[in-house]
Motif scaffolding. Sequence first.
Motif, mmCIF file in Angstrom:
data_model
loop_
_atom_site.group_PDB
_atom_site.id
_atom_site.type_symbol
_atom_site.label_atom_id
_atom_site.label_comp_id
_atom_site.label_asym_id
_atom_site.label_seq_id
_atom_site.Cartn_x
_atom_site.Cartn_y
_atom_site.Cartn_z
ATOM 1 N N ASN A 1 0.791 -1.225 0.000
ATOM 2 C CA ASN A 1 0.000 0.000 0.000
ATOM 3 C C ASN A 1 0.829 1.283 0.000
ATOM 4 O O ASN A 1 0.283 2.353 -0.173
ATOM 5 C CB ASN A 1 -0.983 0.006 1.173
ATOM 6 N N TRP A 2 2.106 1.250 0.234
ATOM 7 C CA TRP A 2 3.001 2.404 0.172
ATOM 8 C C TRP A 2 2.684 3.464 1.226
ATOM 9 O O TRP A 2 3.068 4.620 1.080
ATOM 10 C CB TRP A 2 2.991 3.041 -1.223
ATOM 11 N N LEU A 3 2.016 3.100 2.300
ATOM 12 C CA LEU A 3 1.606 4.088 3.292
ATOM 13 C C LEU A 3 2.793 4.702 4.021
ATOM 14 O O LEU A 3 2.892 5.929 4.133
ATOM 15 C CB LEU A 3 0.622 3.471 4.291
ATOM 16 N N ILE A 4 3.705 3.888 4.503
ATOM 17 C CA ILE A 4 4.852 4.425 5.251
ATOM 18 C C ILE A 4 5.713 5.297 4.353
ATOM 19 O O ILE A 4 6.122 6.401 4.741
ATOM 20 C CB ILE A 4 5.664 3.276 5.874
ATOM 21 N N GLU A 5 5.978 4.834 3.140
ATOM 22 C CA GLU A 5 6.793 5.619 2.214
ATOM 23 C C GLU A 5 6.137 6.950 1.883
ATOM 24 O O GLU A 5 6.795 7.989 1.832
ATOM 25 C CB GLU A 5 7.057 4.833 0.931
ATOM 26 N N SER A 6 4.818 6.935 1.666
ATOM 27 C CA SER A 6 4.137 8.181 1.318
ATOM 28 C C SER A 6 4.079 9.137 2.507
ATOM 29 O O SER A 6 4.162 10.361 2.325
ATOM 30 C CB SER A 6 2.738 7.899 0.773
ATOM 31 N N ILE A 7 3.979 8.622 3.724
ATOM 32 C CA ILE A 7 4.037 9.487 4.903
ATOM 33 C C ILE A 7 5.416 10.123 5.014
ATOM 34 O O ILE A 7 5.535 11.323 5.302
ATOM 35 C CB ILE A 7 3.678 8.700 6.181
ATOM 36 N N LEU A 8 6.464 9.345 4.788
ATOM 37 C CA LEU A 8 7.823 9.895 4.844
ATOM 38 C C LEU A 8 8.038 10.964 3.776
ATOM 39 O O LEU A 8 8.662 11.994 4.029
ATOM 40 C CB LEU A 8 8.855 8.773 4.702
ATOM 41 N N VAL A 9 7.522 10.722 2.580
ATOM 42 C CA VAL A 9 7.630 11.728 1.516
ATOM 43 C C VAL A 9 6.848 12.983 1.898
ATOM 44 O O VAL A 9 7.300 14.100 1.657
ATOM 45 C CB VAL A 9 7.155 11.146 0.163
ATOM 46 N N THR A 10 5.679 12.805 2.518
ATOM 47 C CA THR A 10 4.889 13.955 2.944
ATOM 48 C C THR A 10 5.640 14.791 3.969
ATOM 49 O O THR A 10 5.678 16.020 3.880
ATOM 50 C CB THR A 10 3.546 13.483 3.551
ATOM 51 N N VAL A 11 6.259 14.151 4.936
ATOM 52 C CA VAL A 11 6.922 14.862 6.027
ATOM 53 C C VAL A 11 8.258 15.452 5.590
ATOM 54 O O VAL A 11 8.569 16.600 5.895
ATOM 55 C CB VAL A 11 7.111 13.927 7.239
ATOM 56 N N PHE A 12 9.058 14.681 4.855
ATOM 57 C CA PHE A 12 10.435 15.090 4.589
ATOM 58 C C PHE A 12 10.711 15.604 3.175
ATOM 59 O O PHE A 12 11.723 16.252 2.950
ATOM 60 C CB PHE A 12 11.391 13.924 4.869
ATOM 61 N N CYS A 13 9.851 15.302 2.228
ATOM 62 C CA CYS A 13 10.200 15.626 0.846
ATOM 63 C C CYS A 13 9.284 16.680 0.243
ATOM 64 O O CYS A 13 9.633 17.854 0.212
ATOM 65 C CB CYS A 13 10.185 14.361 -0.011
ATOM 66 N N PHE A 14 8.154 16.268 -0.282
ATOM 67 C CA PHE A 14 7.297 17.173 -1.045
ATOM 68 C C PHE A 14 5.849 16.921 -0.664
ATOM 69 O O PHE A 14 5.248 15.922 -1.063
ATOM 70 C CB PHE A 14 7.533 16.941 -2.541
ATOM 71 N N LEU A 15 5.293 17.837 0.111
ATOM 72 C CA LEU A 15 3.979 17.675 0.717
ATOM 73 C C LEU A 15 2.857 17.334 -0.258
ATOM 74 O O LEU A 15 2.110 16.374 -0.017
ATOM 75 C CB LEU A 15 3.630 18.932 1.519
ATOM 76 N N PRO A 16 2.672 18.063 -1.370
ATOM 77 C CA PRO A 16 1.508 17.761 -2.229
ATOM 78 C C PRO A 16 1.492 16.332 -2.773
ATOM 79 O O PRO A 16 0.463 15.653 -2.708
ATOM 80 C CB PRO A 16 1.630 18.772 -3.371
ATOM 81 N N CYS A 17 2.603 15.879 -3.285
ATOM 82 C CA CYS A 17 2.652 14.514 -3.827
ATOM 83 C C CYS A 17 2.543 13.479 -2.719
ATOM 84 O O CYS A 17 1.907 12.428 -2.886
ATOM 85 C CB CYS A 17 3.939 14.302 -4.614
ATOM 86 N N GLY A 18 3.152 13.765 -1.585
ATOM 87 C CA GLY A 18 3.061 12.846 -0.453
ATOM 88 C C GLY A 18 1.636 12.678 0.026
ATOM 89 O O GLY A 18 1.199 11.565 0.337
#
Length: 104
Positions: free
Chosen positions: A19-36
């Motif tokens: 489901n990519w949930l953990i990866e998408s949370i990490l991207v939201t917090v540390f990388c790029f909010l809209p895509c995360g």
Amino acid sequence: MEQHPYLSPQNSSGRPPKNWLIESILVTVFCFLPCGLLGVINATEVNSRWAAGDYEGARSAADKAARWTKIGFFIWLIISAVGLAFFLYVLTQNESFRLLLNPQ
């Protein structure tokens, strides 16, 4: 029809796709909010769709979550590289830094 690694045509009760949930949370917090955030929204739909019997919808949500998570990560990489290049450029334009590199 494309063969999916989690689901054979004869058996629709296999394990759900990642489901990519953990990866998408990490991207939201540390990388790029809209895509995360788009990744998180799609990631949260995977298991519920799978449990409801919507196997194609679950695979589609997992694919979208993976896509948005990867896009957000690569946007962050590009922005970071451009930012680092700009920082190094500005740093090399500083007279004090030039004297530190070439004391004459």
